[in-house]
Design a protein around this motif. Structure first.
Motif, PDB file in Angstrom:
ATOM      1  N   SER A  69       0.845  -1.192   0.000  1.00 31.86           N
ATOM      2  CA  SER A  69       0.000   0.000   0.000  1.00 31.86           C
ATOM      3  C   SER A  69       0.881   1.243   0.000  1.00 31.86           C
ATOM      4  O   SER A  69       1.827   1.348   0.789  1.00 31.86           O
ATOM      5  N   VAL A  70       0.587   2.196  -0.897  1.00 29.25           N
ATOM      6  CA  VAL A  70       1.377   3.415  -0.935  1.00 29.25           C
ATOM      7  C   VAL A  70       1.239   4.208   0.356  1.00 29.25           C
ATOM      8  O   VAL A  70       2.198   4.821   0.841  1.00 29.25           O
ATOM      9  N   VAL A  71       0.051   4.186   0.937  1.00 30.40           N
ATOM     10  CA  VAL A  71      -0.166   4.898   2.203  1.00 30.40           C
ATOM     11  C   VAL A  71       0.671   4.274   3.316  1.00 30.40           C
ATOM     12  O   VAL A  71       1.313   4.978   4.109  1.00 30.40           O
ATOM     13  N   ALA A  72       0.677   2.946   3.376  1.00 27.09           N
ATOM     14  CA  ALA A  72       1.442   2.256   4.410  1.00 27.09           C
ATOM     15  C   ALA A  72       2.944   2.479   4.225  1.00 27.09           C
ATOM     16  O   ALA A  72       3.687   2.651   5.205  1.00 27.09           O
ATOM     17  N   ALA A  73       3.394   2.473   2.981  1.00 26.50           N
ATOM     18  CA  ALA A  73       4.822   2.710   2.723  1.00 26.50           C
ATOM     19  C   ALA A  73       5.222   4.115   3.154  1.00 26.50           C
ATOM     20  O   ALA A  73       6.266   4.313   3.774  1.00 26.50           O
ATOM     21  N   ARG A  74       4.381   5.083   2.819  1.00 23.16           N
ATOM     22  CA  ARG A  74       4.673   6.464   3.197  1.00 23.16           C
ATOM     23  C   ARG A  74       4.643   6.633   4.718  1.00 23.16           C
ATOM     24  O   ARG A  74       5.497   7.331   5.291  1.00 23.16           O
ATOM     25  N   ARG A  75       3.710   5.986   5.372  1.00 23.85           N
ATOM     26  CA  ARG A  75       3.607   6.094   6.830  1.00 23.85           C
ATOM     27  C   ARG A  75       4.820   5.449   7.505  1.00 23.85           C
ATOM     28  O   ARG A  75       5.397   6.022   8.447  1.00 23.85           O
ATOM     29  N   ALA A  76       5.223   4.265   7.021  1.00 22.38           N
ATOM     30  CA  ALA A  76       6.386   3.591   7.614  1.00 22.38           C
ATOM     31  C   ALA A  76       7.650   4.422   7.422  1.00 22.38           C
ATOM     32  O   ALA A  76       8.495   4.514   8.325  1.00 22.38           O
ATOM     33  N   LEU A  77       7.773   5.026   6.243  1.00 20.53           N
ATOM     34  CA  LEU A  77       8.935   5.872   5.984  1.00 20.53           C
ATOM     35  C   LEU A  77       8.953   7.048   6.943  1.00 20.53           C
ATOM     36  O   LEU A  77       9.996   7.371   7.539  1.00 20.53           O
ATOM     37  N   ALA A  78       7.812   7.709   7.098  1.00 19.16           N
ATOM     38  CA  ALA A  78       7.741   8.874   7.978  1.00 19.16           C
ATOM     39  C   ALA A  78       8.086   8.508   9.418  1.00 19.16           C
ATOM     40  O   ALA A  78       8.786   9.256  10.121  1.00 19.16           O
ATOM     41  N   GLU A  79       7.613   7.347   9.867  1.00 16.42           N
ATOM     42  CA  GLU A  79       7.902   6.917  11.240  1.00 16.42           C
ATOM     43  C   GLU A  79       9.396   6.667  11.439  1.00 16.42           C
ATOM     44  O   GLU A  79       9.977   7.069  12.457  1.00 16.42           O
ATOM     45  N   ASN A  80      10.025   6.010  10.468  1.00 13.04           N
ATOM     46  CA  ASN A  80      11.457   5.729  10.586  1.00 13.04           C
ATOM     47  C   ASN A  80      12.290   7.003  10.513  1.00 13.04           C
ATOM     48  O   ASN A  80      13.297   7.143  11.214  1.00 13.04           O
ATOM     49  N   VAL A  81      11.872   7.928   9.642  1.00  8.35           N
ATOM     50  CA  VAL A  81      12.587   9.192   9.528  1.00  8.35           C
ATOM     51  C   VAL A  81      12.497   9.978  10.833  1.00  8.35           C
ATOM     52  O   VAL A  81      13.492  10.528  11.321  1.00  8.35           O
TER      53      VAL A  81
END
Length: 205
Positions: A69-81
């Motif tokens: 999911s693009v939303v899930a990928a973006r959310r995971a990236l934001a959390e790690n950043v």
């Protein structure tokens, strides 16, 4: 981790034109009289350099996340950043020294494992950073902290000079170039029994 190395500032070139007077001094020609005595000028070129040890380092890092999911990928990236940024700040890295160099999200279609199956779609998100470290000795600590807290890529380290040190070395190089130019002009004048009386033009290249 110590990877400091001496860096040399680019050579500074100067062109000096000096007015000259005879050794006896009775027919002195000054810099204000170049048109009266155009033959009594000396043009010289000189170079000056200055070297200094790197006092800054730039660490290039990347954070990646992948999901169907693009939303899930973006959310995971934001959390790690966010986790990586917070950890670096806790490690005494200036927040303004953490800058974005790249941000990208794209769709990747993986080849199906079995014939007849649909290609699997995944979204890959990436956020690249440059972290400026004001003490090269702390590079190892910065990298370890980032990797433990979400960074997936370490793309390299560049040891460099801060703006303040570069400016100081630049001034030193110019002073050395000017001193060298004066010495050359004085030596050339002495061979013709002349004395350098002033500087007409200074030009940096």
């Amino acid at each position: 981790m110590r990877r400091q190395s001496a860096l040399t500032l680019g050579v500074v070139l100067l062109v000096l034109v000096a007015g000259c007077a005879g050794a006896g001094g009775s027919g002195a020609t000054t810099a204000a009289e170049p048109e009266e005595q155009p033959d009594r000028q000396i043009a010289v070129a000189a170079a000056g350099s200055a070297a200094g040890t790197a006092d800054e380092a730039v660490v290039r890092l990347g954070v990646r996340a992948t999901d169907q999911s693009v939303v899930a990928a973006r959310r995971a990236l934001a959390e790690n950043v966010t986790r990586m940024r917070d950890a670096l700040v806790d490690a005494q890295v200036d927040p303004d020294a953490i800058t974005t160099t790249r941000y990208d999200i794209y769709r990747d279609r993986e080849r199906p494992r079995r014939e007849g199956e649909e290609p699997q779609v995944r979204y890959r998100a990436m956020h690249g950073f440059e972290v400026t470290v004001d003490d090269p000795e702390r590079v190892g600590t910065v990298i370890d902290t980032a990797v433990r807290n979400g960074a997936t890529d370490v793309d390299g380290v560049e040891f460099t000079l801060s703006a303040e040190r570069r400016d100081r070395l630049d001034r030193t190089a110019r002073k050395r170039a000017m001193a060298s130019a004066r010495d050359k002009a004085t030596q050339l004048a002495a061979t013709e029994n002349l004395t350098v009386t002033g500087v007409r033009t200074v030009r940096t290249v």
